[in-house]
Scaffold this active site. Structure first.
Site, PDB file in Angstrom:
ATOM      1  N   GLN A 102      58.418  35.770  80.040  1.00 49.23           N
ATOM      2  CA  GLN A 102      57.533  35.042  79.120  1.00 49.23           C
ATOM      3  C   GLN A 102      57.455  35.794  77.793  1.00 49.23           C
ATOM      4  O   GLN A 102      56.883  35.303  76.840  1.00 49.23           O
ATOM      5  CB  GLN A 102      56.125  34.914  79.716  1.00 49.23           C
ATOM      6  CG  GLN A 102      56.093  34.178  81.031  1.00 49.23           C
ATOM      7  CD  GLN A 102      54.722  34.251  81.670  1.00 49.23           C
ATOM      8  OE1 GLN A 102      53.844  33.426  81.433  1.00 49.23           O
ATOM      9  NE2 GLN A 102      54.523  35.254  82.508  1.00 49.23           N
ATOM     10  N   ASN A 103      57.994  36.992  77.776  1.00 50.18           N
ATOM     11  CA  ASN A 103      57.883  37.840  76.594  1.00 50.18           C
ATOM     12  C   ASN A 103      58.873  37.409  75.518  1.00 50.18           C
ATOM     13  O   ASN A 103      59.961  36.905  75.825  1.00 50.18           O
ATOM     14  CB  ASN A 103      58.130  39.313  76.969  1.00 50.18           C
ATOM     15  CG  ASN A 103      57.123  39.812  77.996  1.00 50.18           C
ATOM     16  OD1 ASN A 103      56.055  39.216  78.161  1.00 50.18           O
ATOM     17  ND2 ASN A 103      57.454  40.866  78.709  1.00 50.18           N
ATOM     18  N   HIS A 120      59.679  31.615  76.586  1.00 49.64           N
ATOM     19  CA  HIS A 120      58.814  31.339  75.433  1.00 49.64           C
ATOM     20  C   HIS A 120      59.477  31.692  74.118  1.00 49.64           C
ATOM     21  O   HIS A 120      58.809  31.874  73.103  1.00 49.64           O
ATOM     22  CB  HIS A 120      57.472  32.088  75.586  1.00 49.64           C
ATOM     23  CG  HIS A 120      56.674  31.602  76.752  1.00 49.64           C
ATOM     24  ND1 HIS A 120      55.600  32.292  77.272  1.00 49.64           N
ATOM     25  CD2 HIS A 120      56.811  30.505  77.537  1.00 49.64           C
ATOM     26  CE1 HIS A 120      55.096  31.630  78.296  1.00 49.64           C
ATOM     27  NE2 HIS A 120      55.820  30.541  78.492  1.00 49.64           N
ATOM     28  N   CYS A 150      63.325  27.158  54.378  1.00 48.37           N
ATOM     29  CA  CYS A 150      64.623  26.715  54.911  1.00 48.37           C
ATOM     30  C   CYS A 150      65.613  26.628  53.759  1.00 48.37           C
ATOM     31  O   CYS A 150      65.304  26.020  52.720  1.00 48.37           O
ATOM     32  CB  CYS A 150      64.471  25.347  55.578  1.00 48.37           C
ATOM     33  SG  CYS A 150      66.051  24.592  56.010  1.00 48.37           S
ATOM     34  N   SER A 192      49.438  37.658  83.928  1.00 54.64           N
ATOM     35  CA  SER A 192      48.147  37.208  84.483  1.00 54.64           C
ATOM     36  C   SER A 192      48.326  35.903  85.251  1.00 54.64           C
ATOM     37  O   SER A 192      47.427  35.462  85.962  1.00 54.64           O
ATOM     38  CB  SER A 192      47.139  37.022  83.342  1.00 54.64           C
ATOM     39  OG  SER A 192      47.656  36.076  82.395  1.00 54.64           O
ATOM     40  N   PRO A 217      48.331  46.139  87.653  1.00 54.52           N
ATOM     41  CA  PRO A 217      47.152  46.962  87.985  1.00 54.52           C
ATOM     42  C   PRO A 217      45.965  46.097  88.434  1.00 54.52           C
ATOM     43  O   PRO A 217      45.069  46.579  89.127  1.00 54.52           O
ATOM     44  CB  PRO A 217      46.830  47.667  86.658  1.00 54.52           C
ATOM     45  CG  PRO A 217      48.023  47.530  85.806  1.00 54.52           C
ATOM     46  CD  PRO A 217      48.734  46.302  86.261  1.00 54.52           C
ATOM     47  N   ALA A 234      53.772  48.794  85.809  1.00 51.59           N
ATOM     48  CA  ALA A 234      55.155  48.348  86.047  1.00 51.59           C
ATOM     49  C   ALA A 234      56.152  49.498  85.976  1.00 51.59           C
ATOM     50  O   ALA A 234      57.088  49.575  86.786  1.00 51.59           O
ATOM     51  CB  ALA A 234      55.515  47.280  85.005  1.00 51.59           C
TER      52      ALA A 234
HETATM   53  N1  APR Z   1      52.066  47.171  84.155  1.00 46.97           N
HETATM   54  C1  APR Z   1      51.972  45.952  84.744  1.00 46.97           C
HETATM   55  N2  APR Z   1      51.097  45.000  84.372  1.00 46.97           N
HETATM   56  C2  APR Z   1      50.252  45.317  83.361  1.00 46.97           C
HETATM   57  C3  APR Z   1      50.278  46.564  82.690  1.00 46.97           C
HETATM   58  C4  APR Z   1      51.236  47.502  83.134  1.00 46.97           C
HETATM   59  N3  APR Z   1      51.332  48.713  82.568  1.00 46.97           N
HETATM   60  N4  APR Z   1      49.314  46.542  81.730  1.00 46.97           N
HETATM   61  C5  APR Z   1      48.715  45.329  81.794  1.00 46.97           C
HETATM   62  N5  APR Z   1      49.271  44.598  82.779  1.00 46.97           N
HETATM   63  C6  APR Z   1      48.953  43.229  83.202  1.00 46.97           C
HETATM   64  C7  APR Z   1      47.527  42.786  82.991  1.00 46.97           C
HETATM   65  O1  APR Z   1      46.724  43.172  84.092  1.00 46.97           O
HETATM   66  C8  APR Z   1      47.694  41.272  82.934  1.00 46.97           C
HETATM   67  O2  APR Z   1      47.598  40.706  84.222  1.00 46.97           O
HETATM   68  O3  APR Z   1      49.733  42.370  82.401  1.00 46.97           O
HETATM   69  C9  APR Z   1      49.116  41.086  82.405  1.00 46.97           C
HETATM   70  C10 APR Z   1      49.184  40.530  80.996  1.00 46.97           C
HETATM   71  O4  APR Z   1      48.622  39.250  81.036  1.00 46.97           O
HETATM   72  P1  APR Z   1      48.570  38.389  79.690  1.00 46.97           P
HETATM   73  O5  APR Z   1      48.045  39.229  78.574  1.00 46.97           O
HETATM   74  O6  APR Z   1      47.876  37.099  80.020  1.00 46.97           O
HETATM   75  O7  APR Z   1      50.097  38.118  79.323  1.00 46.97           O
HETATM   76  P2  APR Z   1      51.067  37.054  79.990  1.00 46.97           P
HETATM   77  O8  APR Z   1      50.712  36.791  81.412  1.00 46.97           O
HETATM   78  O9  APR Z   1      52.444  37.499  79.711  1.00 46.97           O
HETATM   79  O10 APR Z   1      50.751  35.728  79.118  1.00 46.97           O
HETATM   80  C11 APR Z   1      51.574  34.594  79.343  1.00 46.97           C
HETATM   81  O11 APR Z   1      50.497  33.513  77.453  1.00 46.97           O
HETATM   82  O12 APR Z   1      49.694  33.675  75.290  1.00 46.97           O
HETATM   83  C12 APR Z   1      50.743  33.213  76.069  1.00 46.97           C
HETATM   84  O13 APR Z   1      52.969  32.885  75.384  1.00 46.97           O
HETATM   85  C13 APR Z   1      52.044  33.888  75.686  1.00 46.97           C
HETATM   86  O14 APR Z   1      53.877  34.583  77.114  1.00 46.97           O
HETATM   87  C14 APR Z   1      52.462  34.634  76.957  1.00 46.97           C
HETATM   88  C15 APR Z   1      51.746  33.851  78.040  1.00 46.97           C
END
Ligand code: APR
Length: 250
Positions: A102-103, A120, A150, A192, A217, A234
């Site tokens: 998703q990154n 994404h 553009c 998340s 975590p 991770a």
């Molecule tokens: N190792 C593993 N997980 C971690 C760490 C770590 N060191 N630090 C934080 N986390 C976890 C948090 O506990 C959380 O559950 O990473 C997760 C990040 O969640 P979000 O901030 O919601 O990011 P993500 O799930 O990637 O969001 C999905 O939402 O805003 C949109 O497009 C954007 O791709 C993104 C999507």
């Protein structure tokens, strides 16, 4: 970290032919890249739709561009961390490995992962909303004025990322679904699990009988579908797990 759970995850990966992974912002957190939700997250105190939606861009393209250029400036110094490197190693160790992320930071590819589905999009790409030009790579902060124009229609270019309410890049979700459906082991790392359709991939994999392994975590919306849930960062967890897989496959 629950070493017994890590050993069970590693042994399942060592025995598997087809492995897939879904990653989120938590994988890049150890590279200094802010996550979205939780303390210090990008959406803390903001409504994502105000900055990451077609409506926001139409209303104020310069504001949206300034937000993405600020994110790109913060990302410019970020390098892959142990989690990215472990996933790139895992791709070499298992017969079939698919990474769905998703990154938008490009750090998986920079770490050496080759089979990456960017659900994404990618913050380093820009494109014309009117389709005048294909995506163009802009890896440096763009020169003012923002938004960049553009070259063909002179309209504002937009970041090559998927905004809330938009369709995913053509073919991306199909590739991601195939990866989830075929996986014997499905890793869910650093997300998340609240954004669809990405989060549905873990449920799809579990429904097809895959062993779902979560590394985070915190407890998440996907913890309930994980057969193994490692409350760990991770970098630490994936490094230890992939070391054991490498040992087993020697
Ligand atoms: N190792 C593993 N997980 C971690 C760490 C770590 N060191 N630090 C934080 N986390 C976890 C948090 O506990 C959380 O559950 O990473 C997760 C990040 O969640 P979000 O901030 O919601 O990011 P993500 O799930 O990637 O969001 C999905 O939402 O805003 C949109 O497009 C954007 O791709 C993104 C999507």
């Amino acid at each position: 970290m629950d070493l017994d759970a890590a050993v069970r995850a590693a042994d399942a990966l060592a025995a598997a032919r087809r492995v897939s992974a879904l990653t989120g912002a938590g994988v890049s957190a150890e590279s200094g890249v802010p996550t979205f939700r939780g303390p210090g997250g990008l959406w803390e105190g903001r409504r994502p739709e105000e900055l990451a939606s077609p409506v926001a861009f139409a209303a104020d393209p310069e504001l949206v561009w300034r937000f993405y250029d600020w994110r790109r400036t913060r990302l410019a110094g970020a390098r892959p961390n142990a989690a990215h490197r472990a996933l790139a190693r895992l791709e070499q160790l298992v017969p079939s490995f698919e990474l769905v992320t998703q990154n938008v930071d490009g750090l998986h590819a920079e770490a050496g992962s080759r089979r990456v589905v960017e659900l994404h999009g990618n913050i380093w790409r820009v494109r014309c909303p009117r389709g005048c030009v294909d995506e163009i790579d802009r890896t440096a902060p763009l020169p003012p004025p923002l938004p960049p124009r553009c070259p063909r229609c002179r309209g504002p270019l937009r970041p090559g990322v998927v905004w809330f309410g938009e369709a995913l890049p053509p073919g991306a979700f199909e590739a991601a679904r195939r990866a989830a459906e075929s996986a014997e082991v499905f890793l869910v790392v650093g997300t998340s699990g609240v954004v669809e359709p990405a989060a549905s991939l873990a449920r799809l994999a579990a429904g097809r009988g895959a062993l779902v392994v979560e590394i985070n975590p915190d407890v998440t919306a996907l913890t309930d579908v994980a057969a193994i849930s490692l409350r760990a960062g991770a970098g630490e967890a994936l490094s230890a797990i992939v070391d054991r897989v490498e040992e087993a496959r020697r």
